[in-house]
Design an enzyme around this catalytic site. Sequence first.
Site, mmCIF file in Angstrom:
data_model
loop_
_atom_site.group_PDB
_atom_site.id
_atom_site.type_symbol
_atom_site.label_atom_id
_atom_site.label_comp_id
_atom_site.label_asym_id
_atom_site.label_seq_id
_atom_site.Cartn_x
_atom_site.Cartn_y
_atom_site.Cartn_z
ATOM 1 N N ARG A 146 7.265 -4.939 3.070
ATOM 2 C CA ARG A 146 5.983 -5.737 2.767
ATOM 3 C C ARG A 146 5.849 -5.839 1.197
ATOM 4 N NH1 ARG A 146 0.152 -4.431 5.165
ATOM 5 N NH2 ARG A 146 0.334 -2.327 4.234
ATOM 6 N N ASP A 160 -8.176 -5.677 7.202
ATOM 7 C CA ASP A 160 -8.761 -6.478 6.504
ATOM 8 C C ASP A 160 -9.588 -7.526 7.287
ATOM 9 O OD1 ASP A 160 -8.156 -5.596 3.926
ATOM 10 O OD2 ASP A 160 -6.317 -6.007 4.264
ATOM 11 N N ASP A 205 17.277 -9.633 -2.060
ATOM 12 C CA ASP A 205 18.421 -9.161 -3.001
ATOM 13 C C ASP A 205 19.042 -7.774 -2.792
ATOM 14 O OD1 ASP A 205 18.613 -11.848 -3.884
ATOM 15 O OD2 ASP A 205 17.752 -11.304 -6.027
ATOM 16 N N HIS A 243 0.786 -1.190 0.004
ATOM 17 C CA HIS A 243 0.127 0.041 0.062
ATOM 18 C C HIS A 243 0.972 1.331 0.026
ATOM 19 C CE1 HIS A 243 -3.514 -2.459 0.438
ATOM 20 N NE2 HIS A 243 -3.254 -2.713 1.838
ATOM 21 N N GLU A 279 -5.127 -12.017 7.625
ATOM 22 C CA GLU A 279 -6.030 -10.879 7.461
ATOM 23 C C GLU A 279 -7.312 -11.505 7.025
ATOM 24 O OE1 GLU A 279 -3.755 -7.702 5.163
ATOM 25 O OE2 GLU A 279 -2.963 -9.552 4.359
#
Length: 259
Positions: free
Chosen positions: A78, A180, A92, A53, A154
């Site tokens: 995230r 959520d 990475d 988000h 969630e």
Amino acid sequence: MSDWSVLETSRELRRRWDSGQATFGAWVASGSPHVVELLCAAGPDWIVLDGQHGYADAATLPGLLRAAAISRTPAIVRVASNDGPAIGTALDLGANGVIVPMVDDAEQAARAVAACRYGPAGTRSFGPTRAALASPPFSTAVGDDTAICIVMAETVRAVENIEAIVAVDGVHGVFIGPLDLAISIGRPPTFTIDDPEVRAYMLTVRDACRAAGCAVGTFPATAHIPDWAAEGFEFLGLVADGEILSRVPREMLAAARGA
């Protein structure tokens, strides 16, 4: 070779969770390294860079991760979804680990874990780019030991499957998305987490995590963080950059205008 050690900071964060210690962190949705550096200077236990988000992506992550590394703050990304290449890219580029959203069952949890590990146990492709600049010298074993895998619970389905999810080897923690989760049972989303059913689901997740020996976290309203720490949550979001950058100017302007 840099003295910046993702391995050491990952191990220390996991050690604190394993001891049951509550840790508190900042959540960054903006793509600003300056904001990350300012927040990390305050001394959080970790920082999350939000690619679901927010604006953390392959283009912005190197700068964001460098800003966190200045203060040796563990940085967790995230990712936008349970996508192997996206998880591999975050690692990475030097992230300590990932938070994988919308994990509803053990199969999805296993896929997230596999993306954090090299073969033969996992599916991560070798190409550590920026991670190879850290110390000790990078190897597949170092990469596997560094990568923290946190899955998000969630939905009601995730709670129903939580014991199987936390039984997956390599799941280091479960982060509950309270908004959520509330939506999934037809409740309005709120960080105050005052709905009894939502709270009951969250405590069910906590109990499963405690039994499995993995960390549990969430992002409650700031005033309620001590309550969730007292409930045994080890991974608590304390502040979000967007909330600071919107709330503080409003308060300052209201004071200046005599409102």
